[in-house]
Design a protein around this motif. Structure first.
Motif, PDB file in Angstrom:
ATOM      1  N   MET A   1       0.807  -1.197   0.000  1.00 50.06           N
ATOM      2  CA  MET A   1       0.000   0.000   0.000  1.00 50.06           C
ATOM      3  C   MET A   1       0.847   1.258   0.000  1.00 50.06           C
ATOM      4  O   MET A   1       0.419   2.258  -0.531  1.00 50.06           O
ATOM      5  N   SER A   2       2.022   1.192   0.632  1.00 47.58           N
ATOM      6  CA  SER A   2       2.841   2.396   0.705  1.00 47.58           C
ATOM      7  C   SER A   2       4.278   1.984   0.986  1.00 47.58           C
ATOM      8  O   SER A   2       4.581   0.808   1.145  1.00 47.58           O
ATOM      9  N   GLY A   3       5.154   2.995   1.060  1.00 49.31           N
ATOM     10  CA  GLY A   3       6.547   2.734   1.382  1.00 49.31           C
ATOM     11  C   GLY A   3       6.711   2.177   2.789  1.00 49.31           C
ATOM     12  O   GLY A   3       5.775   2.145   3.581  1.00 49.31           O
ATOM     13  N   ALA A   4       7.921   1.742   3.116  1.00 47.92           N
ATOM     14  CA  ALA A   4       8.199   1.118   4.410  1.00 47.92           C
ATOM     15  C   ALA A   4       8.088   2.126   5.554  1.00 47.92           C
ATOM     16  O   ALA A   4       8.389   3.308   5.414  1.00 47.92           O
ATOM     17  N   PHE A   5       7.648   1.632   6.698  1.00 44.93           N
ATOM     18  CA  PHE A   5       7.544   2.426   7.914  1.00 44.93           C
ATOM     19  C   PHE A   5       8.941   2.617   8.492  1.00 44.93           C
ATOM     20  O   PHE A   5       9.729   1.693   8.559  1.00 44.93           O
ATOM     21  N   ASP A   6       9.275   3.842   8.919  1.00 42.64           N
ATOM     22  CA  ASP A   6      10.573   4.133   9.524  1.00 42.64           C
ATOM     23  C   ASP A   6      10.345   4.500  10.986  1.00 42.64           C
ATOM     24  O   ASP A   6       9.844   5.585  11.299  1.00 42.64           O
ATOM     25  N   SER A   7      10.704   3.608  11.902  1.00 45.32           N
ATOM     26  CA  SER A   7      10.438   3.820  13.328  1.00 45.32           C
ATOM     27  C   SER A   7      11.268   4.961  13.919  1.00 45.32           C
ATOM     28  O   SER A   7      11.021   5.385  15.037  1.00 45.32           O
ATOM     29  N   HIS A   8      12.264   5.483  13.191  1.00 50.06           N
ATOM     30  CA  HIS A   8      13.113   6.568  13.700  1.00 50.06           C
ATOM     31  C   HIS A   8      12.588   7.949  13.295  1.00 50.06           C
ATOM     32  O   HIS A   8      13.191   8.962  13.624  1.00 50.06           O
ATOM     33  N   VAL A   9      11.470   7.993  12.578  1.00 53.52           N
ATOM     34  CA  VAL A   9      10.898   9.259  12.116  1.00 53.52           C
ATOM     35  C   VAL A   9       9.700   9.604  12.991  1.00 53.52           C
ATOM     36  O   VAL A   9       8.902   8.738  13.332  1.00 53.52           O
ATOM     37  N   GLY A  10       9.560  10.879  13.326  1.00 58.05           N
ATOM     38  CA  GLY A  10       8.387  11.336  14.052  1.00 58.05           C
ATOM     39  C   GLY A  10       8.403  10.982  15.527  1.00 58.05           C
ATOM     40  O   GLY A  10       9.391  10.510  16.068  1.00 58.05           O
ATOM     41  N   TYR A  11       7.285  11.240  16.147  1.00 56.41           N
ATOM     42  CA  TYR A  11       7.150  10.991  17.586  1.00 56.41           C
ATOM     43  C   TYR A  11       5.908  10.162  17.799  1.00 56.41           C
ATOM     44  O   TYR A  11       4.877  10.422  17.160  1.00 56.41           O
ATOM     45  N   PRO A  12       5.879   9.220  18.654  1.00 59.75           N
ATOM     46  CA  PRO A  12       7.011   8.695  19.422  1.00 59.75           C
ATOM     47  C   PRO A  12       7.807   7.688  18.591  1.00 59.75           C
ATOM     48  O   PRO A  12       7.262   7.105  17.667  1.00 59.75           O
ATOM     49  N   ASN A  13       9.054   7.497  18.895  1.00 58.18           N
ATOM     50  CA  ASN A  13       9.881   6.519  18.188  1.00 58.18           C
ATOM     51  C   ASN A  13       9.582   5.135  18.750  1.00 58.18           C
ATOM     52  O   ASN A  13      10.111   4.736  19.775  1.00 58.18           O
ATOM     53  N   GLN A  14       8.724   4.399  18.057  1.00 59.13           N
ATOM     54  CA  GLN A  14       8.319   3.062  18.500  1.00 59.13           C
ATOM     55  C   GLN A  14       8.623   2.061  17.398  1.00 59.13           C
ATOM     56  O   GLN A  14       8.174   2.216  16.265  1.00 59.13           O
ATOM     57  N   ASN A  15       9.363   1.030  17.750  1.00 59.51           N
ATOM     58  CA  ASN A  15       9.777   0.035  16.752  1.00 59.51           C
ATOM     59  C   ASN A  15       8.615  -0.785  16.205  1.00 59.51           C
ATOM     60  O   ASN A  15       8.704  -1.323  15.120  1.00 59.51           O
ATOM     61  N   LYS A  16       7.523  -0.933  16.942  1.00 62.84           N
ATOM     62  CA  LYS A  16       6.450  -1.814  16.505  1.00 62.84           C
ATOM     63  C   LYS A  16       5.251  -1.093  15.915  1.00 62.84           C
ATOM     64  O   LYS A  16       4.326  -1.724  15.452  1.00 62.84           O
ATOM     65  N   MET A  17       5.244   0.228  15.906  1.00 57.55           N
ATOM     66  CA  MET A  17       4.069   0.933  15.427  1.00 57.55           C
ATOM     67  C   MET A  17       3.749   0.594  13.970  1.00 57.55           C
ATOM     68  O   MET A  17       2.602   0.505  13.583  1.00 57.55           O
ATOM     69  N   GLY A  18       4.729   0.370  13.131  1.00 59.11           N
ATOM     70  CA  GLY A  18       4.523   0.035  11.728  1.00 59.11           C
ATOM     71  C   GLY A  18       3.956  -1.353  11.504  1.00 59.11           C
ATOM     72  O   GLY A  18       3.590  -1.713  10.390  1.00 59.11           O
ATOM     73  N   ASP A  19       3.851  -2.168  12.557  1.00 58.12           N
ATOM     74  CA  ASP A  19       3.315  -3.524  12.442  1.00 58.12           C
ATOM     75  C   ASP A  19       1.796  -3.552  12.447  1.00 58.12           C
ATOM     76  O   ASP A  19       1.203  -4.569  12.116  1.00 58.12           O
ATOM     77  N   TYR A  20       1.153  -2.468  12.836  1.00 58.03           N
ATOM     78  CA  TYR A  20      -0.286  -2.498  13.020  1.00 58.03           C
ATOM     79  C   TYR A  20      -1.027  -2.150  11.735  1.00 58.03           C
ATOM     80  O   TYR A  20      -0.850  -1.072  11.167  1.00 58.03           O
ATOM     81  N   VAL A  21      -1.840  -3.090  11.284  1.00 57.06           N
ATOM     82  CA  VAL A  21      -2.703  -2.878  10.124  1.00 57.06           C
ATOM     83  C   VAL A  21      -4.062  -3.490  10.440  1.00 57.06           C
ATOM     84  O   VAL A  21      -4.175  -4.376  11.293  1.00 57.06           O
ATOM     85  N   ASP A  22      -5.092  -3.010   9.751  1.00 57.53           N
ATOM     86  CA  ASP A  22      -6.418  -3.589   9.930  1.00 57.53           C
ATOM     87  C   ASP A  22      -7.138  -3.495   8.598  1.00 57.53           C
ATOM     88  O   ASP A  22      -6.968  -2.525   7.853  1.00 57.53           O
ATOM     89  N   MET A  23      -7.930  -4.531   8.288  1.00 55.08           N
ATOM     90  CA  MET A  23      -8.707  -4.533   7.064  1.00 55.08           C
ATOM     91  C   MET A  23     -10.087  -5.093   7.349  1.00 55.08           C
ATOM     92  O   MET A  23     -10.229  -6.083   8.055  1.00 55.08           O
ATOM     93  N   VAL A  24     -11.105  -4.448   6.793  1.00 55.81           N
ATOM     94  CA  VAL A  24     -12.484  -4.910   6.887  1.00 55.81           C
ATOM     95  C   VAL A  24     -13.050  -4.907   5.477  1.00 55.81           C
ATOM     96  O   VAL A  24     -12.893  -3.925   4.746  1.00 55.81           O
ATOM     97  N   SER A  25     -13.699  -6.014   5.088  1.00 51.66           N
ATOM     98  CA  SER A  25     -14.318  -6.096   3.776  1.00 51.66           C
ATOM     99  C   SER A  25     -15.827  -6.012   3.907  1.00 51.66           C
ATOM    100  O   SER A  25     -16.404  -6.500   4.874  1.00 51.66           O
ATOM    101  N   ASP A  26     -16.453  -5.366   2.914  1.00 47.16           N
ATOM    102  CA  ASP A  26     -17.909  -5.334   2.842  1.00 47.16           C
ATOM    103  C   ASP A  26     -18.305  -5.423   1.367  1.00 47.16           C
ATOM    104  O   ASP A  26     -17.459  -5.684   0.513  1.00 47.16           O
ATOM    105  N   ASN A  27     -19.561  -5.197   1.058  1.00 52.73           N
ATOM    106  CA  ASN A  27     -20.035  -5.317  -0.317  1.00 52.73           C
ATOM    107  C   ASN A  27     -19.433  -4.291  -1.263  1.00 52.73           C
ATOM    108  O   ASN A  27     -19.485  -4.453  -2.471  1.00 52.73           O
ATOM    109  N   SER A  28     -18.866  -3.222  -0.739  1.00 52.23           N
ATOM    110  CA  SER A  28     -18.302  -2.186  -1.605  1.00 52.23           C
ATOM    111  C   SER A  28     -16.810  -2.357  -1.846  1.00 52.23           C
ATOM    112  O   SER A  28     -16.244  -1.699  -2.701  1.00 52.23           O
ATOM    113  N   GLY A  29     -16.138  -3.229  -1.096  1.00 55.16           N
ATOM    114  CA  GLY A  29     -14.704  -3.431  -1.262  1.00 55.16           C
ATOM    115  C   GLY A  29     -14.024  -3.676   0.065  1.00 55.16           C
ATOM    116  O   GLY A  29     -14.632  -4.164   1.014  1.00 55.16           O
ATOM    117  N   ALA A  30     -12.748  -3.320   0.160  1.00 48.95           N
ATOM    118  CA  ALA A  30     -11.961  -3.516   1.379  1.00 48.95           C
ATOM    119  C   ALA A  30     -11.570  -2.154   1.955  1.00 48.95           C
ATOM    120  O   ALA A  30     -11.165  -1.253   1.227  1.00 48.95           O
TER     121      ALA A  30
END
Length: 139
Positions: A1-30
């Motif tokens: 969907m996009s470029g890689a997450f960089d845990s050293h950019v922005g605040y707060p610097n969290q190594n695992k924040m880029g691991d979180y994704v969520d997807m829900v599908s319905d009749n119109s798409g995802a």
């Protein structure tokens, strides 16, 4: 969907924040949500993915009376009234082509016993390139 997450950019610097994704599908798409640092900060992004839909065809000349039976079907179905030397393409309800068959006569039998139950669309294409869509349902 996009470029890689960089845990050293922005605040707060969290190594695992880029691991979180969520997807829900319905009749119109995802509907997709994910964390990323695309703008130099750690933000949440959203995208709505709409499936490809089979549309935009030139109708078969004189749109012959094409009959499909049985419909709904369980394994095979028959078509009558096809233009000779037609091609039949079969798509899932989200537009994925799953089968293409050449039919040399006006009658054609197609075996879909290996395909899962569901809604399918037939694109019947005559030798001149005209086409028509039909809906079929497999039990």
């Amino acid at each position: 969907m996009s470029g890689a997450f960089d845990s050293h950019v922005g605040y707060p610097n969290q190594n695992k924040m880029g691991d979180y994704v969520d997807m829900v599908s319905d009749n119109s798409g995802a509907h997709l949500a994910w964390a990323n640092t695309l703008n130099g900060e750690q933000d949440v992004y959203y995208s709505h993915i709409v499936p490809y839909v089979v549309t935009g065809t030139d109708q078969i000349s004189l749109n012959p009376g094409i009959t499909i039976y049985p419909n709904p079907f369980t394994g095979t179905f028959n078509m009558e009234g096809l233009p000779k030397d037609s091609r039949v393409e079969i798509f899932t309800f989200v537009g994925q082509k799953v089968l293409s068959v050449n039919c040399s006569s006006s009658n054609c039998e197609i075996d879909m016993s290996a395909r899962p139950a569901g809604l399918y669309f037939l694109k019947i294409i005559d030798p001149a390139g005209g086409s028509v869509f039909k809906k079929i349902i497999k039990h």
